[in-house]
Design an enzyme around this catalytic site. Sequence first.
Site, PDB file in Angstrom:
ATOM      1  N   ARG A 134      -3.007  -1.890  17.256  1.00  0.00           N
ATOM      2  CA  ARG A 134      -2.418  -3.097  16.696  1.00  0.00           C
ATOM      3  C   ARG A 134      -0.988  -2.787  16.268  1.00  0.00           C
ATOM      4  O   ARG A 134      -0.665  -1.641  15.908  1.00  0.00           O
ATOM      5  CB  ARG A 134      -3.212  -3.562  15.465  1.00  0.00           C
ATOM      6  CG  ARG A 134      -4.544  -4.189  15.772  1.00  0.00           C
ATOM      7  CD  ARG A 134      -4.386  -5.586  16.400  1.00  0.00           C
ATOM      8  NE  ARG A 134      -5.671  -6.233  16.633  1.00  0.00           N
ATOM      9  CZ  ARG A 134      -6.259  -6.324  17.826  1.00  0.00           C
ATOM     10  NH1 ARG A 134      -5.710  -5.803  18.895  1.00  0.00           N
ATOM     11  NH2 ARG A 134      -7.411  -6.971  17.944  1.00  0.00           N
ATOM     12  N   HIS A 147       0.776  -7.605  24.690  1.00  0.00           N
ATOM     13  CA  HIS A 147      -0.627  -7.573  24.261  1.00  0.00           C
ATOM     14  C   HIS A 147      -1.569  -7.973  25.409  1.00  0.00           C
ATOM     15  O   HIS A 147      -2.363  -8.907  25.286  1.00  0.00           O
ATOM     16  CB  HIS A 147      -0.826  -8.487  23.046  1.00  0.00           C
ATOM     17  CG  HIS A 147      -2.076  -8.164  22.264  1.00  0.00           C
ATOM     18  ND1 HIS A 147      -2.162  -8.252  20.903  1.00  0.00           N
ATOM     19  CD2 HIS A 147      -3.315  -7.752  22.666  1.00  0.00           C
ATOM     20  CE1 HIS A 147      -3.371  -7.915  20.497  1.00  0.00           C
ATOM     21  NE2 HIS A 147      -4.096  -7.603  21.560  1.00  0.00           N
TER      22      HIS A 147
HETATM   23  P1  NDP Z   1     -14.524   0.964  17.580  1.00  0.00           P
HETATM   24  O1  NDP Z   1     -14.876   0.331  16.291  1.00  0.00           O
HETATM   25  O2  NDP Z   1     -15.596   1.156  18.591  1.00  0.00           O
HETATM   26  O3  NDP Z   1     -13.896   2.430  17.295  1.00  0.00           O
HETATM   27  C1  NDP Z   1     -13.020   2.690  16.275  1.00  0.00           C
HETATM   28  C2  NDP Z   1     -12.737   4.190  16.190  1.00  0.00           C
HETATM   29  O4  NDP Z   1     -11.684   4.409  15.259  1.00  0.00           O
HETATM   30  C3  NDP Z   1     -13.949   4.994  15.714  1.00  0.00           C
HETATM   31  O5  NDP Z   1     -14.029   6.207  16.394  1.00  0.00           O
HETATM   32  C4  NDP Z   1     -13.610   5.236  14.243  1.00  0.00           C
HETATM   33  O6  NDP Z   1     -14.159   6.418  13.680  1.00  0.00           O
HETATM   34  C5  NDP Z   1     -12.109   5.395  14.313  1.00  0.00           C
HETATM   35  N1  NDP Z   1     -11.517   5.143  12.997  1.00  0.00           N
HETATM   36  C6  NDP Z   1     -11.535   4.017  12.254  1.00  0.00           C
HETATM   37  N2  NDP Z   1     -10.906   4.199  11.074  1.00  0.00           N
HETATM   38  C7  NDP Z   1     -10.473   5.487  11.089  1.00  0.00           C
HETATM   39  C8  NDP Z   1      -9.788   6.291  10.154  1.00  0.00           C
HETATM   40  N3  NDP Z   1      -9.391   5.809   8.957  1.00  0.00           N
HETATM   41  N4  NDP Z   1      -9.519   7.558  10.494  1.00  0.00           N
HETATM   42  C9  NDP Z   1      -9.918   8.069  11.673  1.00  0.00           C
HETATM   43  N5  NDP Z   1     -10.602   7.360  12.603  1.00  0.00           N
HETATM   44  C10 NDP Z   1     -10.877   6.087  12.312  1.00  0.00           C
HETATM   45  O7  NDP Z   1     -13.302   0.143  18.187  1.00  0.00           O
HETATM   46  P2  NDP Z   1     -12.914  -0.102  19.729  1.00  0.00           P
HETATM   47  O8  NDP Z   1     -12.796   1.215  20.397  1.00  0.00           O
HETATM   48  O9  NDP Z   1     -13.784  -1.109  20.347  1.00  0.00           O
HETATM   49  O10 NDP Z   1     -11.477  -0.802  19.564  1.00  0.00           O
HETATM   50  C11 NDP Z   1     -10.417  -0.181  18.891  1.00  0.00           C
HETATM   51  C12 NDP Z   1      -9.260  -1.151  18.680  1.00  0.00           C
HETATM   52  O11 NDP Z   1      -8.575  -1.382  19.910  1.00  0.00           O
HETATM   53  C13 NDP Z   1      -9.624  -2.560  18.226  1.00  0.00           C
HETATM   54  O12 NDP Z   1      -9.919  -2.603  16.837  1.00  0.00           O
HETATM   55  C14 NDP Z   1      -8.362  -3.324  18.554  1.00  0.00           C
HETATM   56  O13 NDP Z   1      -7.455  -3.259  17.473  1.00  0.00           O
HETATM   57  C15 NDP Z   1      -7.772  -2.548  19.739  1.00  0.00           C
HETATM   58  N6  NDP Z   1      -7.807  -3.353  20.965  1.00  0.00           N
HETATM   59  C16 NDP Z   1      -6.616  -3.653  21.579  1.00  0.00           C
HETATM   60  C17 NDP Z   1      -6.592  -4.387  22.736  1.00  0.00           C
HETATM   61  C18 NDP Z   1      -5.316  -4.663  23.455  1.00  0.00           C
HETATM   62  O14 NDP Z   1      -5.309  -5.428  24.407  1.00  0.00           O
HETATM   63  N7  NDP Z   1      -4.221  -4.047  23.067  1.00  0.00           N
HETATM   64  C19 NDP Z   1      -7.835  -4.896  23.353  1.00  0.00           C
HETATM   65  C20 NDP Z   1      -9.019  -4.510  22.646  1.00  0.00           C
HETATM   66  C21 NDP Z   1      -8.996  -3.776  21.488  1.00  0.00           C
HETATM   67  P3  NDP Z   1     -15.753   6.668  13.606  1.00  0.00           P
HETATM   68  O15 NDP Z   1     -16.144   7.025  15.021  1.00  0.00           O
HETATM   69  O16 NDP Z   1     -15.909   7.789  12.683  1.00  0.00           O
HETATM   70  O17 NDP Z   1     -16.352   5.372  13.150  1.00  0.00           O
HETATM   71  C1  OXD Z   2      -8.903  -7.537  21.220  1.00  0.00           C
HETATM   72  C2  OXD Z   2      -7.557  -7.727  21.728  1.00  0.00           C
HETATM   73  O1  OXD Z   2      -9.069  -7.090  20.067  1.00  0.00           O
HETATM   74  O2  OXD Z   2      -7.388  -8.415  22.747  1.00  0.00           O
HETATM   75  O3  OXD Z   2      -9.854  -7.795  21.982  1.00  0.00           O
HETATM   76  O4  OXD Z   2      -6.621  -7.182  21.162  1.00  0.00           O
END
Ligand code: NDP
Ligand code: OXD
Length: 308
Positions: A223, A271
């Site tokens: 983000r 995005h």
């Molecule tokens: P998940 O919830 O599956 O994974 C999140 C990961 O981040 C986990 O491994 C988690 O750790 C880790 N994490 C969270 N907080 C911390 C922290 N404080 N310190 C270290 N690690 C942390 O999310 P997704 O993989 O599905 O998606 C990730 C992000 O990608 C979304 O939230 C969104 O913002 C972004 N996104 C962007 C898109 C785009 O088009 N640009 C499209 C889709 C998503 P743990 O394993 O320990 O829980």
């Molecule tokens: C999502 C994105 O979170 O598109 O799916 O960023």
Amino acid sequence: MTFLYRADPVRGAVWAELLARKMPDLPFRIWPDIGDPREVRYLAAWQPPEDLAARFPNLEVLFSTGAGTDQFDFSVIPGSLPVVRMVESGIINGMVEYATLGVLSAHRDWRTYSGQQREGDWKVHRVHPASSRRVGVLGLGVLGRAVLDSVRRFGFPCAGWSRSPRQIDGVECHAGADGLGQFLARTDILICLLPLTDSTRGILSKPLFDQLPQGATVINVGRGGHLMQEDLLQALDQGQLGGAVLDVCEPEPLPPGHPFWTHPKVVLTPHIASMTQPETAVDAVVDNIRRHREGLPMTGLVDRASGY
Ligand code: NDP
Ligand code: OXD
């Protein structure tokens, strides 16, 4: 009992057709045609309305149409209402494509050669083997793990960082604040795939950039709020970073005249790294409704305490 959709109406029409086929007993409506609000049991939205609780007193599940839920204002969502983010193969595949493209472009100097072509400059740079370029992913969730699985196949040494300790075959895993320094010190191409929470806001900042090897590339597909923009510009201009690929910004769209539009070391996209695909998203939602009805845990249930 109604399923209400509140996002892009064009995609909503595709959802309507798919849901009618896959769950014919569940009437589907597209905002603002909400029908009787007391009938709304499921709401899929990029952003729910602020008066959610008062307007839909019988709502059972709130689905995000995206993988992230940071765009939700949780203060207006009842604590007892399950919130489910989108976990579906369409988003995963899109992200794998984009992140792999970003890694390969950085690895093979694509931006440099595009610039040289415009200048009419036939100049060869050394080609480094993938085994000498270390990739690191911040976030080992659904998307981070899928991206690592893809880039690992090219022979890049891979590592990841998460909140809790993880184990992934062929990936050096680090966790928590204590593990961050070691992870960054070995990362030439850094991909941010963290959710935006109070603990991750502004994480892509000078202290983090300074711990990367000089000339590293940063790819932000998390983000815009993860990035301290001035710190990035300074790190690029001083040579601490070799380049940045930014798919997300704050605000979006990025205002005219912002330095990212024209910076020679920045590749900017609006995005689009990944998008929810109605065909697979509806399958995921149908599966979760069935799970909810059977009292089983839903896939992608958001934990309010951790914020993702
Ligand atoms: P998940 O919830 O599956 O994974 C999140 C990961 O981040 C986990 O491994 C988690 O750790 C880790 N994490 C969270 N907080 C911390 C922290 N404080 N310190 C270290 N690690 C942390 O999310 P997704 O993989 O599905 O998606 C990730 C992000 O990608 C979304 O939230 C969104 O913002 C972004 N996104 C962007 C898109 C785009 O088009 N640009 C499209 C889709 C998503 P743990 O394993 O320990 O829980
Ligand atoms: C999502 C994105 O979170 O598109 O799916 O960023």
